[in-house]
Design an enzyme around this catalytic site. Sequence first.
Site, short mmCIF file in Angstrom:
data_model
loop_
_atom_site.label_atom_id
_atom_site.label_comp_id
_atom_site.label_asym_id
_atom_site.label_seq_id
_atom_site.Cartn_x
_atom_site.Cartn_y
_atom_site.Cartn_z
N TYR A 1 33.10 87.63 12.34
CA TYR A 1 32.48 88.85 12.85
C TYR A 1 33.46 90.03 12.89
O TYR A 1 33.04 91.19 12.78
CB TYR A 1 31.77 88.60 14.19
CG TYR A 1 30.46 87.89 13.92
CD1 TYR A 1 29.40 88.57 13.34
CD2 TYR A 1 30.31 86.53 14.16
CE1 TYR A 1 28.21 87.93 13.02
CE2 TYR A 1 29.12 85.87 13.84
CZ TYR A 1 28.08 86.59 13.28
OH TYR A 1 26.92 85.95 12.94
N GLN B 1 16.44 93.64 12.07
CA GLN B 1 17.12 92.35 12.13
C GLN B 1 18.61 92.53 11.89
O GLN B 1 19.38 91.59 12.01
CB GLN B 1 16.57 91.41 11.06
CG GLN B 1 15.10 91.09 11.23
CD GLN B 1 14.58 90.35 10.00
OE1 GLN B 1 14.65 89.14 9.91
NE2 GLN B 1 14.04 91.09 9.05
N ASP C 1 24.25 95.79 12.07
CA ASP C 1 25.02 97.02 11.88
C ASP C 1 24.34 98.16 12.66
O ASP C 1 23.22 98.00 13.16
CB ASP C 1 25.15 97.36 10.38
CG ASP C 1 23.82 97.72 9.73
OD1 ASP C 1 23.13 98.64 10.22
OD2 ASP C 1 23.45 97.09 8.72
N HIS D 1 18.38 90.81 16.54
CA HIS D 1 19.40 89.79 16.29
C HIS D 1 20.77 90.19 16.83
O HIS D 1 21.78 89.59 16.45
CB HIS D 1 19.48 89.46 14.79
CG HIS D 1 18.26 88.75 14.29
ND1 HIS D 1 17.88 88.73 12.96
CD2 HIS D 1 17.32 88.03 14.94
CE1 HIS D 1 16.77 88.03 12.82
NE2 HIS D 1 16.40 87.60 14.01
N CYS E 1 29.30 87.85 27.56
CA CYS E 1 29.90 86.65 28.14
C CYS E 1 29.31 85.39 27.52
O CYS E 1 28.09 85.27 27.40
CB CYS E 1 29.66 86.66 29.64
SG CYS E 1 30.35 85.21 30.45
N SER F 1 13.70 89.10 3.38
CA SER F 1 13.16 88.10 2.45
C SER F 1 11.97 87.33 3.02
O SER F 1 11.34 86.56 2.31
CB SER F 1 14.27 87.13 2.06
OG SER F 1 14.80 86.53 3.21
N GLU G 1 11.97 93.14 -4.74
CA GLU G 1 11.18 91.98 -5.17
C GLU G 1 10.26 91.58 -4.04
O GLU G 1 10.57 91.84 -2.87
CB GLU G 1 12.11 90.81 -5.54
CG GLU G 1 12.86 90.29 -4.35
CD GLU G 1 14.22 89.66 -4.70
OE1 GLU G 1 14.51 89.48 -5.88
OE2 GLU G 1 14.96 89.36 -3.75
P1 NAD Z 1 17.91 88.42 3.34
O1 NAD Z 1 19.27 88.47 2.72
O2 NAD Z 1 17.27 87.09 3.53
O3 NAD Z 1 16.96 89.29 2.45
C1 NAD Z 1 17.34 90.55 1.96
C2 NAD Z 1 16.16 91.17 1.27
O4 NAD Z 1 16.51 92.50 0.95
C3 NAD Z 1 15.76 90.47 -0.01
O5 NAD Z 1 14.38 90.19 0.03
C4 NAD Z 1 16.06 91.51 -1.09
O6 NAD Z 1 15.10 91.52 -2.13
C5 NAD Z 1 15.98 92.80 -0.32
N1 NAD Z 1 16.78 93.90 -0.87
C6 NAD Z 1 17.94 93.85 -1.58
N2 NAD Z 1 18.35 95.10 -1.90
C7 NAD Z 1 17.44 95.95 -1.36
C8 NAD Z 1 17.29 97.36 -1.35
N3 NAD Z 1 18.18 98.17 -1.96
N4 NAD Z 1 16.23 97.91 -0.71
C9 NAD Z 1 15.31 97.11 -0.09
N5 NAD Z 1 15.38 95.76 -0.09
C10 NAD Z 1 16.44 95.19 -0.71
O7 NAD Z 1 18.02 89.19 4.72
P2 NAD Z 1 17.05 89.23 5.99
O8 NAD Z 1 15.67 88.90 5.56
O9 NAD Z 1 17.35 90.50 6.70
O10 NAD Z 1 17.50 88.02 6.93
C11 NAD Z 1 18.72 87.57 7.12
C12 NAD Z 1 19.42 87.77 8.47
O11 NAD Z 1 20.74 88.18 8.17
C13 NAD Z 1 18.93 88.81 9.39
O12 NAD Z 1 18.53 88.16 10.52
C14 NAD Z 1 20.12 89.70 9.76
O13 NAD Z 1 20.39 89.61 11.14
C15 NAD Z 1 21.26 89.12 9.07
N6 NAD Z 1 22.05 90.10 8.28
C16 NAD Z 1 22.31 91.37 8.74
C17 NAD Z 1 23.05 92.28 7.95
C18 NAD Z 1 23.33 93.67 8.47
O14 NAD Z 1 23.32 93.89 9.68
N7 NAD Z 1 23.57 94.64 7.59
C19 NAD Z 1 23.50 91.90 6.70
C20 NAD Z 1 23.24 90.60 6.27
C21 NAD Z 1 22.50 89.72 7.06
#
Ligand code: NAD
Length: 238
Positions: free
Chosen positions: A61, A96, A99, A114, A122, A185, A211
């Site tokens: 982290y 979710q 950041d 999340h 804590c 996703s 997608e």
């Molecule tokens: P995921 O990685 O499962 O899915 C990402 C989705 O984003 C995919 O469906 C993909 O097609 C789509 N994508 C890719 N590029 C894109 C764009 N330019 N514009 C729009 N969509 C785009 O991520 P998720 O479904 O958010 O779930 C995973 C978990 O990971 C979340 O709970 C989150 O807390 C955590 N996470 C957070 C961060 C962050 O805070 N930036 C980064 C990575 C993961």
Amino acid sequence: MASISVAPVDRVFVLTGAGISAESGLPTFRAEDGLWAGYSVEDVCTPEAWKRDPAGVWAFYAARRAAGLKAEPNPGHIALARLEARLGDRFFLCTQNVDDLHERAGSVRLVHMHGELAKARCERECGRPPVEDRTIYRSLDEVGRCPCGGRLRPHIVFFGEIPLEMEHIEREIAKASLMVVVGTSGSVYPAANFVHWARQGGARTVYVGPEPPLNASAFTHVVEGKAGEVLSGLFQVR
Ligand code: NAD
């Protein structure tokens, strides 16, 4: 170019996932090889990992914090902040993402279901609220303690833990007439169910991403494209 009409009576609920921050340079979660930035989820993002290897979890982290600090909001974050500025209380954002790019783009009415990278809390769940913490820790010795004596852990909902603010989120979904889901996703629950809850309440449901998500069949519209390219021209506010 698709367009979504937003009428004066509409209430808009937006759910975002890792995809909205992809164009800011932050990697999405589900890479082809099942790793996130070179780590497996089980090693860094579960209560078991925290118990077994708190130094390893903080190292992961700390690296995410460093990446998050360097990233800037992209046109997708900015388009959602502008939509909120027009709709006021008829807009609600649930992310979710951990950041803070939505806040830095100007979003105000939002929850981080999340958790948040820039906070710690804590590990004993002693009841004290999370604290601001942007330190890039280099070792576990540097990590602070709560006044109760417990070690601070990242303010992150690990896999297997209950997401934050769920009652608030459910109330907002029940009020919404339009749900817009961006860059997720559809594989992490309960967020992947929000579209079903919104449909049950009669809302229109729109997905934006390059997608179709796993739960694509639950959406009334799927707009294929990158958030940063699609969102700024998507909404026709009447
Ligand atoms: P995921 O990685 O499962 O899915 C990402 C989705 O984003 C995919 O469906 C993909 O097609 C789509 N994508 C890719 N590029 C894109 C764009 N330019 N514009 C729009 N969509 C785009 O991520 P998720 O479904 O958010 O779930 C995973 C978990 O990971 C979340 O709970 C989150 O807390 C955590 N996470 C957070 C961060 C962050 O805070 N930036 C980064 C990575 C993961």
